[in-house]
Design a protein around this motif. Structure first.
Motif, PDB file in Angstrom:
ATOM      1  N   ILE A   1     -12.869  17.698  55.176  1.00  0.00           N
ATOM      2  CA  ILE A   1     -11.408  17.824  55.054  1.00  0.00           C
ATOM      3  C   ILE A   1     -10.717  17.285  56.296  1.00  0.00           C
ATOM      4  CG2 ILE A   1      -9.472  19.448  54.823  1.00  0.00           C
ATOM      5  CD1 ILE A   1     -11.393  21.286  53.234  1.00  0.00           C
TER       6      ILE A   1
ATOM      7  N   LEU B   1      -2.473  13.057  58.314  1.00  0.00           N
ATOM      8  CA  LEU B   1      -1.882  14.340  57.924  1.00  0.00           C
ATOM      9  C   LEU B   1      -2.511  15.449  58.781  1.00  0.00           C
ATOM     10  CD1 LEU B   1      -1.692  13.785  54.055  1.00  0.00           C
ATOM     11  CD2 LEU B   1       0.175  13.668  55.719  1.00  0.00           C
TER      12      LEU B   1
ATOM     13  N   ALA C   1      -1.352  18.218  60.103  1.00  0.00           N
ATOM     14  CA  ALA C   1      -1.132  19.625  59.756  1.00  0.00           C
ATOM     15  C   ALA C   1      -2.089  20.065  58.637  1.00  0.00           C
ATOM     16  CB  ALA C   1       0.321  19.860  59.340  1.00  0.00           C
ATOM     17  N   HIS C   2      -2.516  19.089  57.803  1.00  0.00           N
ATOM     18  CA  HIS C   2      -3.521  19.412  56.785  1.00  0.00           C
ATOM     19  C   HIS C   2      -4.847  19.799  57.454  1.00  0.00           C
ATOM     20  CE1 HIS C   2      -0.705  17.763  53.916  1.00  0.00           C
ATOM     21  NE2 HIS C   2      -1.549  17.922  52.903  1.00  0.00           N
TER      22      HIS C   2
ATOM     23  N   SER D   1      -4.517  23.176  59.121  1.00  0.00           N
ATOM     24  CA  SER D   1      -4.524  24.357  58.245  1.00  0.00           C
ATOM     25  C   SER D   1      -5.957  24.837  57.994  1.00  0.00           C
ATOM     26  CB  SER D   1      -3.802  24.057  56.924  1.00  0.00           C
ATOM     27  OG  SER D   1      -4.597  23.247  56.074  1.00  0.00           O
TER      28      SER D   1
ATOM     29  N   ILE E   1      -7.384  26.121  61.975  1.00  0.00           N
ATOM     30  CA  ILE E   1      -6.762  27.360  62.458  1.00  0.00           C
ATOM     31  C   ILE E   1      -7.491  28.606  61.919  1.00  0.00           C
ATOM     32  CG2 ILE E   1      -5.034  27.883  60.647  1.00  0.00           C
ATOM     33  CD1 ILE E   1      -2.984  28.116  62.980  1.00  0.00           C
TER      34      ILE E   1
ATOM     35  N   ALA F   1       0.585  27.838  58.995  1.00  0.00           N
ATOM     36  CA  ALA F   1      -0.129  26.554  59.050  1.00  0.00           C
ATOM     37  C   ALA F   1      -0.047  25.821  57.707  1.00  0.00           C
ATOM     38  CB  ALA F   1      -1.587  26.784  59.435  1.00  0.00           C
ATOM     39  N   ASP F   2      -0.185  26.576  56.620  1.00  0.00           N
ATOM     40  CA  ASP F   2      -0.158  25.952  55.287  1.00  0.00           C
ATOM     41  C   ASP F   2       1.242  25.455  54.922  1.00  0.00           C
ATOM     42  OD1 ASP F   2      -2.749  26.741  55.359  1.00  0.00           O
ATOM     43  OD2 ASP F   2      -2.652  28.119  53.657  1.00  0.00           O
TER      44      ASP F   2
ATOM     45  N   MET G   1       3.390  24.330  57.017  1.00  0.00           N
ATOM     46  CA  MET G   1       3.593  23.101  57.790  1.00  0.00           C
ATOM     47  C   MET G   1       2.807  21.935  57.191  1.00  0.00           C
ATOM     48  SD  MET G   1       4.009  24.351  61.736  1.00  0.00           S
ATOM     49  CE  MET G   1       2.582  25.390  61.725  1.00  0.00           C
ATOM     50  N   ALA G   2       1.617  22.219  56.687  1.00  0.00           N
ATOM     51  CA  ALA G   2       0.821  21.159  56.057  1.00  0.00           C
ATOM     52  C   ALA G   2       1.585  20.556  54.885  1.00  0.00           C
ATOM     53  CB  ALA G   2      -0.526  21.713  55.587  1.00  0.00           C
TER      54      ALA G   2
ATOM     55  N   GLU H   1       4.745  18.427  56.176  1.00  0.00           N
ATOM     56  CA  GLU H   1       4.565  17.183  56.936  1.00  0.00           C
ATOM     57  C   GLU H   1       4.565  15.942  56.042  1.00  0.00           C
ATOM     58  OE1 GLU H   1       0.899  16.410  59.039  1.00  0.00           O
ATOM     59  OE2 GLU H   1      -0.336  17.225  57.419  1.00  0.00           O
ATOM     60  N   HIS H   2       4.392  16.135  54.728  1.00  0.00           N
ATOM     61  CA  HIS H   2       4.372  14.997  53.810  1.00  0.00           C
ATOM     62  C   HIS H   2       5.684  14.222  53.817  1.00  0.00           C
ATOM     63  CE1 HIS H   2       0.681  15.050  51.496  1.00  0.00           C
ATOM     64  NE2 HIS H   2       0.712  16.353  51.433  1.00  0.00           N
TER      65      HIS H   2
ATOM     66  N   GLU I   1       3.041  21.870  68.452  1.00  0.00           N
ATOM     67  CA  GLU I   1       1.801  21.088  68.508  1.00  0.00           C
ATOM     68  C   GLU I   1       1.728  20.041  67.398  1.00  0.00           C
ATOM     69  OE1 GLU I   1      -1.132  24.300  67.820  1.00  0.00           O
ATOM     70  OE2 GLU I   1      -1.487  23.430  65.838  1.00  0.00           O
ATOM     71  N   GLN I   2       2.713  20.049  66.469  1.00  0.00           N
ATOM     72  CA  GLN I   2       2.634  19.169  65.296  1.00  0.00           C
ATOM     73  C   GLN I   2       3.153  17.764  65.591  1.00  0.00           C
ATOM     74  OE1 GLN I   2       1.209  19.546  62.493  1.00  0.00           O
ATOM     75  NE2 GLN I   2       0.709  21.725  62.624  1.00  0.00           N
TER      76      GLN I   2
ATOM     77  N   LYS J   1       4.053  15.700  63.472  1.00  0.00           N
ATOM     78  CA  LYS J   1       5.149  15.418  62.533  1.00  0.00           C
ATOM     79  C   LYS J   1       6.217  16.517  62.556  1.00  0.00           C
ATOM     80  CE  LYS J   1       2.560  12.234  59.780  1.00  0.00           C
ATOM     81  NZ  LYS J   1       2.235  11.659  58.480  1.00  0.00           N
TER      82      LYS J   1
ATOM     83  N   ILE K   1       8.689  18.067  59.557  1.00  0.00           N
ATOM     84  CA  ILE K   1       8.444  19.457  59.131  1.00  0.00           C
ATOM     85  C   ILE K   1       9.722  20.292  59.258  1.00  0.00           C
ATOM     86  CG2 ILE K   1       7.201  21.595  59.704  1.00  0.00           C
ATOM     87  CD1 ILE K   1       4.814  19.782  60.548  1.00  0.00           C
TER      88      ILE K   1
ATOM     89  N   SER L   1      -5.334  22.121  51.332  1.00  0.00           N
ATOM     90  CA  SER L   1      -6.052  20.898  51.718  1.00  0.00           C
ATOM     91  C   SER L   1      -7.480  20.871  51.173  1.00  0.00           C
ATOM     92  CB  SER L   1      -6.054  20.726  53.246  1.00  0.00           C
ATOM     93  OG  SER L   1      -6.489  21.909  53.868  1.00  0.00           O
TER      94      SER L   1
END
Lengths: 427, 427
Positions: A403, A412, A414-415, A418, A421, B249-250, B252-253, B256-257, B286-287, B289, B293, B353
């Protein structure tokens, strides 16, 4: 009906072979206004359009139990019996289309596909001159077999504010829950957005004129829709063993639907072609719908001569017609070569009307060459699938690297995060 | 991310809950012109638009064998390996979706459903910033499993006239036959009508920007299309047992798209809601993107507080979201109550993910509430069905009365006649 050589490059033959079904833009503006009006003003707008287009003033759109009872009383028993026979045959064919889900389980993880019926479905059934109870059966029964809870039907009323009796009988027989007297773009809009009286549905199916078709196309996305059907069509593949009289009768059956209907013969036999022409001239005068038939033959009729029967098959597969009839020496073998068609009727004694009224296959079929990628209406059109995934911490730890690699490759982050973490200390 | 009460009637919350995906009319005019130009001028038009939109001059659009080889050489082995793992899992899940036909035989008659793959399919794969090899796998593998012979892929080139390496690797791994360097509405038009270089296909699938989506909608009917996908979305159903850091976290994932992506939490726990907010503020810096987001959270993000978890489920079923994550005390039981969703991810260790890159389920899913009636991409989307009917003279004689009764009831006299004529003396 004119005879053409298959090598003919004329515009007329090309128009017949390459039918396409592009939405007309002329009606789009009108239909958009109707949809907006119904969306904003609900039943009031529906009532106004019903007055305008159907010539009747209705305050309550729903068909009452009394009206259903009266419809049964006023319908000939042999019609009711015939509908019951057709229903049973349709059920027998469609029950095999039911889809079940599946689950792939491993230690601490599973992936699954759950299949469920769509919750609420709206059937659009044309009314007036073209009131076809068989269309009710063909649209409602697959929905009922799929397990759809609420099957709502709408159909335009006549000037007296009534619905054709046989449509109501067919609705009741099929298991339709509620019927509303509303048609046209206003009916489609009511089903898509809901009004006080008419429930909002999840999907709309069923045939209609260009206003209905355009309305369906415009609300597609808000609700699901079935295919947009174009004018009906048959291609008859025949060699010198075929009976020209039967072929002439079947061509006329197709053409009586509509001036836009297409009736085509593909044959390698000039003699058959000429006999078909002469049978048509003998039979056409007895037809109540002679005027429509002649117009349809003129515009979209053709007898096309090919060198070999294989050339005929090639043309059929290119045309991908709604209906194909095969009347050749070995019709079953010949039919196996046809890869693009909505439905195929094999042999001298399987006229298309067997499929319309009796056999049990669905008569809602892809038109205008769409059989290249589309299929007849089926139980699947009333089912939807949900994927389900469950991973334990251990399963996720095995998947982690794959993944993260792919998510990072795709930018991606943040993917990837996720997943990572979930394996940080303290979590 | 803002916390709302589920009873909130504000426009902002309503916008988030009732996403709909109606085509924009602004781009329609531009796209219509592009389609017409490609239809008339073929490769020349494609070349001009590629220069205009992608900034590169190409005479030959097809990716060569040398380019494929180079792509493999320039791609990290761990990416190739990860794609191979994903491929195997996708195959394992999708192989179970294969459909077989059936035949119901009686003496002297049969009705049959034949299932065949669509002959030629075009995959639209976005390029540039958003080059997702996983999207190639998700679209190509179901087509290959269905048995589609010609799987054609198009994707826009970069300014150097090249395609992203990992897309080419994914195409080769999946079994795509040919890849062309063309994107946008011009690519869709080329697939729909064919050019000298680019083959005409029967169906076009795959995601794209609004120009691509509009082009697909406009050629629908000429070719088949899959669903028109809207911006991506996740709804996380969580109670007080859930880990707020994982949820943050999810969310944000998802976000970010795309600035239009929607990330929503439904919970009965105010304390969880507040912890999610605080985890987001800790993690967001820390992201890479971050800007996207934050914009997505602002526009389409929400933590919605419900009285009971059952209320949360009710809202989910109304929203019919693309993705649902369930993080509650008994997540499997809770998930069973969800009837409208593209895909459901169960428990603390199944972030979305897992479905995007690993589990094997398809990540092409219905968006914007369409999970009420639509499903994820599957093998079925690449199959079509033909009905076949064979009746002998004897079978037809048994069916005769029913057919004639119904045809006459519907006023289709030539339909009735096509049966009766077969029983006239001398035939």
């Amino acid at each position: 009906m004119k005879i053409y050589q298959s090598t003919d490059q004329s515009n007329q033959l090309n128009k017949i072979i390459s039918r396409s079904n592009l939405p007309t833009e002329q009606v789009e503006k009108v239909v958009k206004e109707i949809i907006q009006d119904v969306k904003e003003n609900g039943d009031l707008a529906v009532s106004n359009y019903t007055k305008k287009f159907d010539g009747t003033e209705l305050m309550n759109f729903e068909v009452s139990e009394e009206e259903f009872e009266q419809a049964f009383q006023e319908t000939n028993q042999n019609v009711i019996d015939a509908l019951l026979v057709a229903k049973e045959n349709i059920e027998r064919f469609h029950i095999k289309q039911k889809l079940t889900g599946y689950k792939i389980e491993e230690t601490d993880q599973f992936i699954q596909q759950i299949v469920r019926p769509i919750q609420t479905v709206g059937l659009y059934i044309p009314g007036g001159k073209a009131a076809y109870p068989s269309t009710v059966l063909m649209n409602a029964i697959p929905a009922i077999i799929a397990g759809v809870k609420d099957v709502i039907m709408i159909t335009p009323p006549n000037k007296e504010g009534k619905i054709n009796n046989s449509l109501l009988v067919a609705a009741k027989i099929s298991g339709v829950n509620r019927v509303f007297k509303v048609g046209g773009a206003q009916g489609v809009a009511a089903l898509a957005y809901g009004t006080s009286q008419i429930p909002k549905v999840d999907k709309i199916v069923g045939p209609g004129n260009m206003y209905v078709a355009t309305a369906k196309r415009l609300v597609s996305g808000i609700v699901g829709i079935d295919m947009i059907a174009g004018p009906t069509e048959v291609v008859i593949v025949a060699d010198e063993t075929a009976n020209p009289r039967f072929i002439a009768a079947d061509l006329m059956a197709q053409a009586e639907h509509d001036e836009m209907a297409s009736s085509v013969v593909l044959t390698n036999s000039l003699s058959l072609a000429e006999q078909i022409q002469s049978e048509i001239s003998m039979l056409i005068d007895e037809q109540p719908k002679k005027v429509i038939i002649e117009k349809a033959f003129d515009q979209y009729g053709a007898i096309i001569l090919t060198d070999k029967m294989d050339d005929a098959i090639e043309i059929v597969n290119k045309m991908a017609p709604e209906h194909v009839e095969v009347m050749t020496e070995n019709p079953i073998e010949m039919a196996e070569k046809i890869t693009n068609a909505g439905a195929i009727f094999i042999g001298e004694y399987t006229p298309e009307s067997v499929g319309d009224y009796y056999a049990g296959t669905n008569h809602t079929l892809p038109t205008s060459g769409t059989a290249r990628f589309a299929s007849s209406l089926s139980v699947l059109d009333f089912l939807k699938k949900t994927s389900v995934v469950y991973f334990s911490k251990q399963s996720l730890s095995k998947a982690k690297e794959t993944i993260e690699t792919l998510a990072n490759e795709e930018g991606l982050y943040a993917h990837a995060r996720s997943v990572s973490i979930r394996f940080e200390e303290g979590n």
